[in-house]
Design a protein around this motif. Sequence first.
Motif, PDB file in Angstrom:
ATOM      1  N   LYS A   1      32.992  -3.171 -10.171  1.00  0.00           N
ATOM      2  CA  LYS A   1      34.205  -3.826 -10.670  1.00  0.00           C
ATOM      3  C   LYS A   1      34.475  -5.146  -9.947  1.00  0.00           C
ATOM      4  CE  LYS A   1      36.268   0.398 -12.451  1.00  0.00           C
ATOM      5  NZ  LYS A   1      36.116  -0.042 -13.872  1.00  0.00           N
TER       6      LYS A   1
ATOM      7  N   LYS B   1      37.178  -8.073 -11.031  1.00  0.00           N
ATOM      8  CA  LYS B   1      38.442  -7.332 -10.963  1.00  0.00           C
ATOM      9  C   LYS B   1      39.100  -7.504  -9.584  1.00  0.00           C
ATOM     10  CE  LYS B   1      37.586  -5.107 -14.931  1.00  0.00           C
ATOM     11  NZ  LYS B   1      38.426  -5.154 -16.142  1.00  0.00           N
TER      12      LYS B   1
ATOM     13  N   GLN C   1      43.691  -4.233  -9.900  1.00  0.00           N
ATOM     14  CA  GLN C   1      43.082  -3.803 -11.163  1.00  0.00           C
ATOM     15  C   GLN C   1      42.139  -2.623 -10.945  1.00  0.00           C
ATOM     16  OE1 GLN C   1      41.539  -7.751 -12.147  1.00  0.00           O
ATOM     17  NE2 GLN C   1      42.734  -7.727 -14.045  1.00  0.00           N
TER      18      GLN C   1
ATOM     19  N   ASP D   1      44.143   0.558 -10.378  1.00  0.00           N
ATOM     20  CA  ASP D   1      44.716   1.060 -11.627  1.00  0.00           C
ATOM     21  C   ASP D   1      43.650   1.706 -12.518  1.00  0.00           C
ATOM     22  OD1 ASP D   1      47.169   0.144 -10.832  1.00  0.00           O
ATOM     23  OD2 ASP D   1      47.111  -1.690 -12.031  1.00  0.00           O
ATOM     24  N   GLU D   2      42.476   1.102 -12.588  1.00  0.00           N
ATOM     25  CA  GLU D   2      41.419   1.615 -13.465  1.00  0.00           C
ATOM     26  C   GLU D   2      40.790   2.893 -12.933  1.00  0.00           C
ATOM     27  OE1 GLU D   2      38.567  -1.394 -14.452  1.00  0.00           O
ATOM     28  OE2 GLU D   2      40.114  -2.798 -15.154  1.00  0.00           O
TER      29      GLU D   2
END
Length: 204
Positions: free
Chosen positions: A157, A162, A166, A169-170
């Motif tokens: 990521k 990212k 982010q 959260d993912e």
Amino acid sequence: MELFIVDDHKMLLNGLKNYLEENSHWKVTGIFTSSCECLNHLATITDAEKFPQVIIVDVQLGKESGFELVEKITQGWPQIKCIIYSMYDTPGYVLQAKECGALGYISKVASEDELLLALQTVSDGGEYIEKRMAVAQKKLDSVLSLFSRQEKNIFEKILLGKSNRQIADELFISLHAVENYVSFIYDKINVKNRTELLLKFQES
């Protein structure tokens, strides 16, 4: 040799179909603008000979993910080989493509000859990464074994650009946990920050 193409840009979809049929032995037997169209069509095929050898899939299909489509295809129809065809040419996307089951990754700025080479290589059972991404990909492959599964997820990521928030959260983990993982990753690959990490694994 038969193939499908999945891309939400109709002009590119038709142009690619016409080029392949006019300049190669490939016959495009299915063109689709969404994941649902492609999956629904595959589900209707009852004759094994009607399945395509290869499916070319764009990374972004409107609000859908080409990576998710490839994963569904490779799980539901493992005899079909997939190539990701994308405007993105960074190592993070190549890594994600490999993890979802794609055997090839080529960008939309690659030459027509290289696309044909990718198709032939993948249909013959090999893997193909666009040549100008190959050096960066070798660097990437050399460090993946250093990471735990979660570190690998976060590393991927980071390569996709990212932020820590982010990523948290993912992956449904705390920001503090992500920050700790990122520090471990920096230590393992001997970089001090995101800029150094991205420079180390950028296209060479």
